[in-house]
Scaffold this active site. Structure first.
Site, PDB file in Angstrom:
ATOM      1  N   ARG A  66      93.101  10.601  29.384  1.00  0.00           N
ATOM      2  CA  ARG A  66      93.883   9.614  30.144  1.00  0.00           C
ATOM      3  C   ARG A  66      94.080   8.311  29.382  1.00  0.00           C
ATOM      4  O   ARG A  66      95.114   7.674  29.487  1.00  0.00           O
ATOM      5  CB  ARG A  66      93.205   9.344  31.491  1.00  0.00           C
ATOM      6  CG  ARG A  66      93.468  10.469  32.460  1.00  0.00           C
ATOM      7  CD  ARG A  66      92.745  10.260  33.729  1.00  0.00           C
ATOM      8  NE  ARG A  66      91.325  10.042  33.454  1.00  0.00           N
ATOM      9  CZ  ARG A  66      90.374  10.108  34.362  1.00  0.00           C
ATOM     10  NH1 ARG A  66      90.673  10.360  35.605  1.00  0.00           N
ATOM     11  NH2 ARG A  66      89.124   9.910  34.049  1.00  0.00           N
ATOM     12  N   LYS A 175      79.996  23.911  30.467  1.00  0.00           N
ATOM     13  CA  LYS A 175      79.122  23.817  31.626  1.00  0.00           C
ATOM     14  C   LYS A 175      79.132  22.393  32.143  1.00  0.00           C
ATOM     15  O   LYS A 175      79.426  21.508  31.338  1.00  0.00           O
ATOM     16  CB  LYS A 175      77.718  24.296  31.294  1.00  0.00           C
ATOM     17  CG  LYS A 175      76.904  23.307  30.448  1.00  0.00           C
ATOM     18  CD  LYS A 175      75.538  23.833  30.181  1.00  0.00           C
ATOM     19  CE  LYS A 175      74.509  23.340  31.168  1.00  0.00           C
ATOM     20  NZ  LYS A 175      74.079  21.940  30.992  1.00  0.00           N
ATOM     21  N   HIS A 205      75.966  26.165  24.982  1.00  0.00           N
ATOM     22  CA  HIS A 205      75.765  25.901  23.555  1.00  0.00           C
ATOM     23  C   HIS A 205      74.444  26.464  23.027  1.00  0.00           C
ATOM     24  O   HIS A 205      74.298  26.683  21.836  1.00  0.00           O
ATOM     25  CB  HIS A 205      75.923  24.410  23.233  1.00  0.00           C
ATOM     26  CG  HIS A 205      74.740  23.570  23.600  1.00  0.00           C
ATOM     27  ND1 HIS A 205      74.550  23.055  24.848  1.00  0.00           N
ATOM     28  CD2 HIS A 205      73.666  23.159  22.870  1.00  0.00           C
ATOM     29  CE1 HIS A 205      73.428  22.359  24.877  1.00  0.00           C
ATOM     30  NE2 HIS A 205      72.863  22.406  23.697  1.00  0.00           N
ATOM     31  N   LYS A 209      72.899  28.575  18.956  1.00  0.00           N
ATOM     32  CA  LYS A 209      71.796  28.183  18.079  1.00  0.00           C
ATOM     33  C   LYS A 209      71.336  29.408  17.288  1.00  0.00           C
ATOM     34  O   LYS A 209      71.189  30.498  17.854  1.00  0.00           O
ATOM     35  CB  LYS A 209      70.627  27.613  18.903  1.00  0.00           C
ATOM     36  CG  LYS A 209      70.984  26.280  19.596  1.00  0.00           C
ATOM     37  CD  LYS A 209      69.793  25.757  20.387  1.00  0.00           C
ATOM     38  CE  LYS A 209      70.181  24.627  21.309  1.00  0.00           C
ATOM     39  NZ  LYS A 209      70.170  23.308  20.703  1.00  0.00           N
ATOM     40  N   GLU A 243      62.257  18.169  26.702  1.00  0.00           N
ATOM     41  CA  GLU A 243      62.955  17.073  26.041  1.00  0.00           C
ATOM     42  C   GLU A 243      62.134  15.805  26.164  1.00  0.00           C
ATOM     43  O   GLU A 243      61.490  15.572  27.192  1.00  0.00           O
ATOM     44  CB  GLU A 243      64.305  16.835  26.707  1.00  0.00           C
ATOM     45  CG  GLU A 243      65.232  18.025  26.639  1.00  0.00           C
ATOM     46  CD  GLU A 243      66.580  17.702  27.258  1.00  0.00           C
ATOM     47  OE1 GLU A 243      67.436  17.187  26.537  1.00  0.00           O
ATOM     48  OE2 GLU A 243      66.739  17.931  28.466  1.00  0.00           O
ATOM     49  N   ASP A 262      71.122  21.875  35.656  1.00  0.00           N
ATOM     50  CA  ASP A 262      71.463  21.454  34.302  1.00  0.00           C
ATOM     51  C   ASP A 262      70.885  22.387  33.240  1.00  0.00           C
ATOM     52  O   ASP A 262      71.530  22.651  32.231  1.00  0.00           O
ATOM     53  CB  ASP A 262      70.939  20.017  34.096  1.00  0.00           C
ATOM     54  CG  ASP A 262      71.410  19.414  32.792  1.00  0.00           C
ATOM     55  OD1 ASP A 262      72.572  19.671  32.420  1.00  0.00           O
ATOM     56  OD2 ASP A 262      70.634  18.683  32.149  1.00  0.00           O
ATOM     57  N   HIS A 267      70.902  27.360  30.265  1.00  0.00           N
ATOM     58  CA  HIS A 267      70.183  27.624  29.009  1.00  0.00           C
ATOM     59  C   HIS A 267      68.936  28.496  29.191  1.00  0.00           C
ATOM     60  O   HIS A 267      68.713  29.442  28.446  1.00  0.00           O
ATOM     61  CB  HIS A 267      69.741  26.305  28.367  1.00  0.00           C
ATOM     62  CG  HIS A 267      70.854  25.308  28.213  1.00  0.00           C
ATOM     63  ND1 HIS A 267      72.142  25.671  27.900  1.00  0.00           N
ATOM     64  CD2 HIS A 267      70.878  23.956  28.323  1.00  0.00           C
ATOM     65  CE1 HIS A 267      72.906  24.581  27.815  1.00  0.00           C
ATOM     66  NE2 HIS A 267      72.168  23.534  28.085  1.00  0.00           N
ATOM     67  N   LYS A 369      62.610  16.578  31.453  1.00  0.00           N
ATOM     68  CA  LYS A 369      62.942  15.409  30.638  1.00  0.00           C
ATOM     69  C   LYS A 369      61.705  14.512  30.582  1.00  0.00           C
ATOM     70  O   LYS A 369      60.848  14.561  31.460  1.00  0.00           O
ATOM     71  CB  LYS A 369      64.117  14.659  31.247  1.00  0.00           C
ATOM     72  CG  LYS A 369      65.409  15.487  31.210  1.00  0.00           C
ATOM     73  CD  LYS A 369      66.647  14.635  31.150  1.00  0.00           C
ATOM     74  CE  LYS A 369      67.920  15.457  31.161  1.00  0.00           C
ATOM     75  NZ  LYS A 369      68.326  15.951  29.835  1.00  0.00           N
TER      76      LYS A 369
HETATM   77  C1  BG6 Z   1      72.776  20.062  28.054  1.00  0.00           C
HETATM   78  C2  BG6 Z   1      72.195  19.346  29.240  1.00  0.00           C
HETATM   79  O1  BG6 Z   1      73.475  21.200  28.459  1.00  0.00           O
HETATM   80  O2  BG6 Z   1      71.730  20.450  27.177  1.00  0.00           O
HETATM   81  C3  BG6 Z   1      71.384  18.142  28.788  1.00  0.00           C
HETATM   82  O3  BG6 Z   1      73.244  18.920  30.088  1.00  0.00           O
HETATM   83  C4  BG6 Z   1      70.352  18.549  27.774  1.00  0.00           C
HETATM   84  O4  BG6 Z   1      70.771  17.501  29.892  1.00  0.00           O
HETATM   85  C5  BG6 Z   1      70.981  19.367  26.655  1.00  0.00           C
HETATM   86  O5  BG6 Z   1      69.785  17.368  27.243  1.00  0.00           O
HETATM   87  C6  BG6 Z   1      69.933  19.952  25.746  1.00  0.00           C
HETATM   88  O6  BG6 Z   1      70.551  20.530  24.641  1.00  0.00           O
HETATM   89  P1  BG6 Z   1      69.880  20.475  23.217  1.00  0.00           P
HETATM   90  O7  BG6 Z   1      70.744  21.315  22.353  1.00  0.00           O
HETATM   91  O8  BG6 Z   1      69.838  19.034  22.804  1.00  0.00           O
HETATM   92  O9  BG6 Z   1      68.517  21.017  23.409  1.00  0.00           O
END
Ligand code: BG6
Length: 515
Positions: A66, A175, A205, A209, A243, A262, A267, A369
């Site tokens: 936008r 996602k 994603h 990896k 994390e 999330d 994942h 987290k």
């Molecule tokens: C994302 C989440 O899909 O993956 C995030 O929305 C998370 O909250 C992230 O931090 C973690 O990905 P990676 O590759 O940094 O472990």
């Protein structure tokens, strides 16, 4: 620098050495091009592909968002993000310039047909100028509520179909793919009304990896592990995605999501299905995804009762940080977070997979987290020796650990005799490190997946029934969380989560690894 032949803008050099192969000429359209995902991940990944000549000999990239911006301003911001976020070993000024030349920008509101007409003429112009053959890849990197709007406009502008009947048109959808089972089903319907399943690439994603893909290689490319990979030899499995970061600047999204949506739905369940799946007949999209989905469908559904006993949620409060003296904020003090937020920043769960291979073997999952270290790993805990010859040594079973990140590799622990007269045993490890073996650092998962999509390989993407199966599993947990108020915060930032999570395993006579 070696002398170069003159090239058209966006016309990459003939292939250099690289582990991924070049795709067909095409235009990539990034919706949400001024956003964080595009800046931090997509543009640097596309640069990386171009620098390795894995994009295509001819390509163009259109940013769509936008924010009003000229082509030149978009190019400048792309170069800036490449310099900040791309793999430093691939950074070369000349290649950055050439990459920037292949970028264009279209500003427009997502619901306005005229914006999509503008996009269409830009696509046609680039097709003609660079002989891109009408191949198009749309990447939805906007907030998810805009996905249906964009899909509708793409349809109305005639952009969801091949412009010449021969070229391909594909769409990558980021996602979160829905926020529960109903919304995911609805999104699937919207998407599949306009695109065929073959055109749709639902991205997670984690699947890009290297170590996640290596899990399949470990299991199905070697003869020695698979015979042990079942209830006869495996005691339990632990999957961790930890994390150190807090919610950062993403409260607007995270407050409505939480760790279950999330991380677990996507994942962590992806990792679970790769660990637990049966060997596919081939390494292709249909066979691999069929087997993964069967796992999700074999996981025992959660009930009110099993949620109470087998699921633990948490939210971080203030904590001591990582070795420094500064106190980390609790989640409720993070910018944009409600003072009484009941969003979970930690989840642990115990799964049972009801099939012949895994019956009775618990899978413990956890993600959070503000934990003490950033580590994603899968640990297969094997049963201990059936008869203990070395009395008094209290030997634990062997553990095979797949380090997904950050120190990508595989390690197996076993017992060895300590040197000396006495028969004393000590656990030792055999380690394989990606870095040491291949000199490779953490590669961009996005680069791998975008390249796969451009080559038409959907093996590492989710299918409609896959996302729905994952949502079906977590949906009862989400409903239960919604209707039962938690006592938050219940773990300090910089610690391994709430005490109840430890009890979850202690109850079974086990304990979490401290990676
Ligand atoms: C994302 C989440 O899909 O993956 C995030 O929305 C998370 O909250 C992230 O931090 C973690 O990905 P990676 O590759 O940094 O472990």
């Amino acid at each position: 620098m070696t002398p170069r032949k003159h090239r058209e803008p966006g016309d990459a050099e003939p292939a250099k050495k690289s582990s991924i192969t070049a795709a067909d000429p095409c235009t990539i359209v990034i919706f949400g091009a001024s956003g964080d995902l595009s800046r931090r991940k997509l543009v640097p990944a596309l640069y990386g592909l171009a620098a390795q000549n894995c994009l295509a000999r001819r390509f163009a990239i259109i940013g769509f968002a936008r924010t009003p911006m000229s082509d030149e301003a978009f190019q400048a911001s792309a170069v800036d993000s490449v310099k900040k976020f791309a793999d430093a070993s691939t950074l070369r000024d000349e290649e950055c310039k050439e990459f920037a030349n292949a970028l264009a920008y279209v500003a427009g509101e997502y619901h306005r047909p005229e914006a999509f007409e503008k996009l269409k003429s830009r696509l046609e112009e680039l097709d003609r100028a660079h002989k891109l053959e009408g191949n198009r890849l749309f990447y939805l990197a906007t907030p998810p509520e805009v996905y249906p709007v964009i899909i509708d406009q793409l349809d109305k502008a005639g952009l969801a179909k091949s412009p010449n009947g021969k070229s391909w048109v594909r769409i990558i959808i980021e996602k979160p793919y829905g926020r529960d089972l109903d919304s995911a089903k609805k999104l699937n319907q919207t998407v599949l009304n306009v695109f065929s399943e073959k055109q749709v690439y639902r991205i997670d994603h984690y699947l890009g990896k290297d170590t996640v893909q290596n899990l399949m290689v470990l299991r199905f490319g070697n003869g020695i592990f698979e015979p042990l990979w079942n209830r006869n030899f495996v005691d339990h499995v632990q999957i961790t995605a930890a994390e150190t970061l807090g919610v950062e600047q993403r409260a607007a999204f995270y407050e409505t999501a939480g760790a279950t949506r999330d991380m677990i739905q996507s994942h962590v369940l992806q990792l679970t299905s790769l660990v637990a799946m049966e060997p596919p007949a081939a390494f292709d999209a249909t066979a691999v995804r069929n087997e993964k989905i069967k796992v999700l469908q074999s996981i025992r559904p959660f009930t009110e009762e099993s949620i109470r006993t087998d699921v633990v949620r948490g939210q971080y409060g203030p904590g001591g940080g990582r070795g420094d003296s500064s106190l980390l904020n609790g989640y409720r003090k993070e910018p944009g977070v409600a003072k009484d937020s009941s969003t979970e920043t930690y989840v642990a769960a115990r799964l049972q997979i009801d099939n012949w291979r895994w019956a009775g073997v618990p899978f413990y999952l956890r993600t959070g987290k503000r934990l003490p270290s950033r580590v994603s790993e899968i640990a297969i805990h094997f049963r201990s020796a059936p008869h203990m010859v070395f009395r008094g040594q209290g030997l634990a079973g062997n553990t095979l650990v797949l380090n997904v990140q950050p120190d990508e590799g595989i390690s197996i622990s076993f017992h060895a005799k300590l040197p000396g007269q006495e028969m004393k045993l000590k656990p030792v490890a055999m380690d394989f490190s990606y870095q040491k073996e291949f000199g490779a650092g953490e590669r961009s998962a996005y680069a791998t997946l975008i390249n796969d999509c451009m080559r038409g390989d959907a093996t590492l993407f989710d299918r409609a029934d896959g996302v729905e199966s994952a949502w079906a599993l977590v949906n009862p947990i989400l409903d239960w969380f919604e209707s039962h108020k938690p006592k938050f915060p219940n773990y300090a930032a910089g610690t391994w989560g709430p005490e109840e999570a430890d009890k979850l395993l202690e109850r079974d006579g086990r304990h979490w690894r401290k990676p």
